[in-house]
Structure formats: structure tokens, C-alpha cells
Scaffold this motif. Structure first.
Motif, PDB file in Angstrom:
ATOM      1  N   HIS A  60       0.988  -0.915   0.186  1.00  0.00           N
ATOM      2  CA  HIS A  60      -0.138   0.346  -0.105  1.00  0.00           C
ATOM      3  C   HIS A  60       0.726   1.483  -0.361  1.00  0.00           C
ATOM      4  O   HIS A  60       0.779   2.221  -0.862  1.00  0.00           O
ATOM      5  CB  HIS A  60      -1.118   0.155   1.459  1.00  0.00           C
ATOM      6  CG  HIS A  60      -1.730   0.884   1.602  1.00  0.00           C
ATOM      7  ND1 HIS A  60      -1.599   1.857   2.086  1.00  0.00           N
ATOM      8  CD2 HIS A  60      -3.076   1.142   0.469  1.00  0.00           C
ATOM      9  CE1 HIS A  60      -3.001   3.544   1.708  1.00  0.00           C
ATOM     10  NE2 HIS A  60      -2.951   2.310   1.074  1.00  0.00           N
ATOM     11  N   THR A  61       1.835   1.605   0.696  1.00  0.00           N
ATOM     12  CA  THR A  61       2.937   2.004   1.217  1.00  0.00           C
ATOM     13  C   THR A  61       3.718   2.704  -0.308  1.00  0.00           C
ATOM     14  O   THR A  61       3.091   4.062  -1.100  1.00  0.00           O
ATOM     15  CB  THR A  61       4.030   2.133   2.197  1.00  0.00           C
ATOM     16  OG1 THR A  61       3.376   1.680   3.183  1.00  0.00           O
ATOM     17  CG2 THR A  61       4.563   3.006   2.624  1.00  0.00           C
ATOM     18  N   VAL A  62       4.131   1.951  -1.190  1.00  0.00           N
ATOM     19  CA  VAL A  62       4.786   1.853  -2.797  1.00  0.00           C
ATOM     20  C   VAL A  62       3.418   2.003  -3.945  1.00  0.00           C
ATOM     21  O   VAL A  62       3.803   3.161  -4.944  1.00  0.00           O
ATOM     22  CB  VAL A  62       5.708   0.531  -2.812  1.00  0.00           C
ATOM     23  CG1 VAL A  62       5.716   0.295  -4.206  1.00  0.00           C
ATOM     24  CG2 VAL A  62       6.954   0.296  -2.215  1.00  0.00           C
ATOM     25  N   LEU A  63       2.714   1.507  -3.535  1.00  0.00           N
ATOM     26  CA  LEU A  63       1.082   2.104  -4.106  1.00  0.00           C
ATOM     27  C   LEU A  63       1.283   3.568  -4.590  1.00  0.00           C
ATOM     28  O   LEU A  63       0.707   4.591  -5.053  1.00  0.00           O
ATOM     29  CB  LEU A  63       0.230   1.252  -4.061  1.00  0.00           C
ATOM     30  CG  LEU A  63       0.304  -0.132  -4.890  1.00  0.00           C
ATOM     31  CD1 LEU A  63      -0.372  -1.239  -4.756  1.00  0.00           C
ATOM     32  CD2 LEU A  63       0.141   0.313  -6.570  1.00  0.00           C
ATOM     33  N   GLU A  64       0.920   4.292  -3.035  1.00  0.00           N
ATOM     34  CA  GLU A  64       0.417   5.470  -2.242  1.00  0.00           C
ATOM     35  C   GLU A  64       1.400   6.178  -2.703  1.00  0.00           C
ATOM     36  O   GLU A  64       1.338   7.482  -3.896  1.00  0.00           O
ATOM     37  CB  GLU A  64       0.563   5.590  -1.269  1.00  0.00           C
ATOM     38  CG  GLU A  64      -1.115   5.211  -0.962  1.00  0.00           C
ATOM     39  CD  GLU A  64      -1.436   5.830   0.468  1.00  0.00           C
ATOM     40  OE1 GLU A  64      -0.345   5.817   1.226  1.00  0.00           O
ATOM     41  OE2 GLU A  64      -2.757   6.285   0.994  1.00  0.00           O
ATOM     42  N   GLN A  65       2.670   6.022  -3.079  1.00  0.00           N
ATOM     43  CA  GLN A  65       3.850   6.976  -4.059  1.00  0.00           C
ATOM     44  C   GLN A  65       3.837   6.614  -4.724  1.00  0.00           C
ATOM     45  O   GLN A  65       4.376   7.954  -5.436  1.00  0.00           O
ATOM     46  CB  GLN A  65       5.086   6.072  -2.941  1.00  0.00           C
ATOM     47  CG  GLN A  65       6.620   7.108  -3.463  1.00  0.00           C
ATOM     48  CD  GLN A  65       6.341   8.557  -3.415  1.00  0.00           C
ATOM     49  OE1 GLN A  65       5.827   8.674  -2.053  1.00  0.00           O
ATOM     50  NE2 GLN A  65       6.478   9.495  -3.771  1.00  0.00           N
ATOM     51  N   LEU A  66       3.468   5.741  -5.404  1.00  0.00           N
ATOM     52  CA  LEU A  66       3.400   5.480  -7.635  1.00  0.00           C
ATOM     53  C   LEU A  66       2.498   6.481  -7.805  1.00  0.00           C
ATOM     54  O   LEU A  66       2.493   7.472  -8.481  1.00  0.00           O
ATOM     55  CB  LEU A  66       2.727   3.846  -7.559  1.00  0.00           C
ATOM     56  CG  LEU A  66       5.114   3.704  -8.146  1.00  0.00           C
ATOM     57  CD1 LEU A  66       3.924   1.368  -8.087  1.00  0.00           C
ATOM     58  CD2 LEU A  66       5.580   4.292  -8.759  1.00  0.00           C
ATOM     59  N   LEU A  67       1.370   6.394  -6.813  1.00  0.00           N
ATOM     60  CA  LEU A  67       0.131   7.106  -7.084  1.00  0.00           C
ATOM     61  C   LEU A  67       0.734   9.060  -7.374  1.00  0.00           C
ATOM     62  O   LEU A  67      -0.112   9.615  -8.156  1.00  0.00           O
ATOM     63  CB  LEU A  67      -1.067   7.294  -6.655  1.00  0.00           C
ATOM     64  CG  LEU A  67      -2.881   7.185  -6.831  1.00  0.00           C
ATOM     65  CD1 LEU A  67      -2.622   7.763  -8.446  1.00  0.00           C
ATOM     66  CD2 LEU A  67      -3.490   6.955  -5.945  1.00  0.00           C
ATOM     67  N   ALA A  68       0.898   9.293  -6.011  1.00  0.00           N
ATOM     68  CA  ALA A  68       1.465  10.248  -6.008  1.00  0.00           C
ATOM     69  C   ALA A  68       2.578  11.032  -6.819  1.00  0.00           C
ATOM     70  O   ALA A  68       2.401  12.042  -7.722  1.00  0.00           O
ATOM     71  CB  ALA A  68       2.262  10.879  -4.903  1.00  0.00           C
ATOM     72  N   GLU A  69       3.214  10.189  -7.420  1.00  0.00           N
ATOM     73  CA  GLU A  69       4.202  10.419  -9.049  1.00  0.00           C
ATOM     74  C   GLU A  69       3.738  10.956 -10.461  1.00  0.00           C
ATOM     75  O   GLU A  69       3.603  11.634 -10.742  1.00  0.00           O
ATOM     76  CB  GLU A  69       5.751   9.357  -8.809  1.00  0.00           C
ATOM     77  CG  GLU A  69       6.368   9.470  -7.746  1.00  0.00           C
ATOM     78  CD  GLU A  69       6.849   7.794  -7.419  1.00  0.00           C
ATOM     79  OE1 GLU A  69       6.896   6.884  -8.449  1.00  0.00           O
ATOM     80  OE2 GLU A  69       7.818   8.009  -6.833  1.00  0.00           O
ATOM     81  N   ALA A  70       2.505   9.814 -10.177  1.00  0.00           N
ATOM     82  CA  ALA A  70       1.574  10.279 -11.562  1.00  0.00           C
ATOM     83  C   ALA A  70       1.036  11.183 -11.757  1.00  0.00           C
ATOM     84  O   ALA A  70       0.919  11.726 -12.534  1.00  0.00           O
ATOM     85  CB  ALA A  70       0.937   8.878 -11.333  1.00  0.00           C
ATOM     86  N   THR A  71       0.375  11.564 -10.021  1.00  0.00           N
ATOM     87  CA  THR A  71      -0.457  13.114 -10.030  1.00  0.00           C
ATOM     88  C   THR A  71      -0.263  13.853 -10.716  1.00  0.00           C
ATOM     89  O   THR A  71      -0.210  14.548 -11.118  1.00  0.00           O
ATOM     90  CB  THR A  71      -0.898  12.667  -8.536  1.00  0.00           C
ATOM     91  OG1 THR A  71      -2.037  11.613  -8.851  1.00  0.00           O
ATOM     92  CG2 THR A  71      -2.331  13.941  -8.574  1.00  0.00           C
ATOM     93  N   GLU A  72       1.321  14.095  -9.753  1.00  0.00           N
ATOM     94  CA  GLU A  72       2.553  15.581  -9.475  1.00  0.00           C
ATOM     95  C   GLU A  72       2.552  15.026 -11.329  1.00  0.00           C
ATOM     96  O   GLU A  72       2.713  16.156 -11.834  1.00  0.00           O
ATOM     97  CB  GLU A  72       3.294  14.567  -9.098  1.00  0.00           C
ATOM     98  CG  GLU A  72       4.586  16.079  -8.980  1.00  0.00           C
ATOM     99  CD  GLU A  72       5.275  16.490  -7.838  1.00  0.00           C
ATOM    100  OE1 GLU A  72       6.926  16.353  -8.092  1.00  0.00           O
ATOM    101  OE2 GLU A  72       5.223  15.989  -6.868  1.00  0.00           O
TER     102      GLU A  72
END
Length: 78
Positions: A60-72
Motif C-alpha cells: 500500500h505504501t509503495v502504491l500510494e507513492q506511485l500514485l502520488a508520482e503519477a498525479t504530480e
């Protein structure tokens, strides 16, 4: 997010595996995977299985980071 989750450190090999698994995913695919990971995390919490909880939290932690990166990438800061 709990204090434990806020300071959670994911092992580099686990992070690399999740990143490989989702390489090239669209924002919507990452959002969907993050949502599923959130439900898996909730299930692991209710199951009182420490190993399953750590694995689910890592994912979950890594996926949240990936999602944040994609959003940025979609909406860069000005």
C-alpha cells in the motif's frame, strides 16, 4: 494514517518489485491498484496476522507513492 504507517520503511527489494509490477501503469490503473491494496490492508488488520499486515502495508505504501508520482506528472506544481 497512523504514526506507525507514517514512519513505515519499505524494504528496497519490496519497493522495486511493486514498482516493476506496475511499470507503465496509467494513473487510473494505479488508483485502482491502490484502492485494492487499501482493502487488503484493512483485511490484514482485521485478521491480526502480523506478517500479512506488514506485506499489505508495504504494498500500500509503495502504491500510494506511485500514485502520488503519477498525479504530480499530470498536474505539476507551478
Amino acid at each position: 494514517m497512523t504514526l506507525v504507517e507514517e514512519h513505515h520503511r519499505v524494504a528496497p527489494e519490496v519497493e522495486a518489485g511493486v514498482r516493476r509490477e506496475h511499470a507503465g501503469a496509467t494513473w487510473f490503473q494505479l488508483a485502482s491498484a491502490t484502492s485494492r491494496a487499501h482493502h487488503e490492508l484493512d483485511d490484514a488488520r482485521r485478521g491480526h496476522d502480523d506478517h500479512a499486515l506488514r506485506c499489505a502495508l508495504d504494498r500500500h505504501t509503495v502504491l500510494e507513492q506511485l500514485l502520488a508520482e503519477a498525479t504530480e506528472q499530470l498536474h505539476p506544481p507551478h
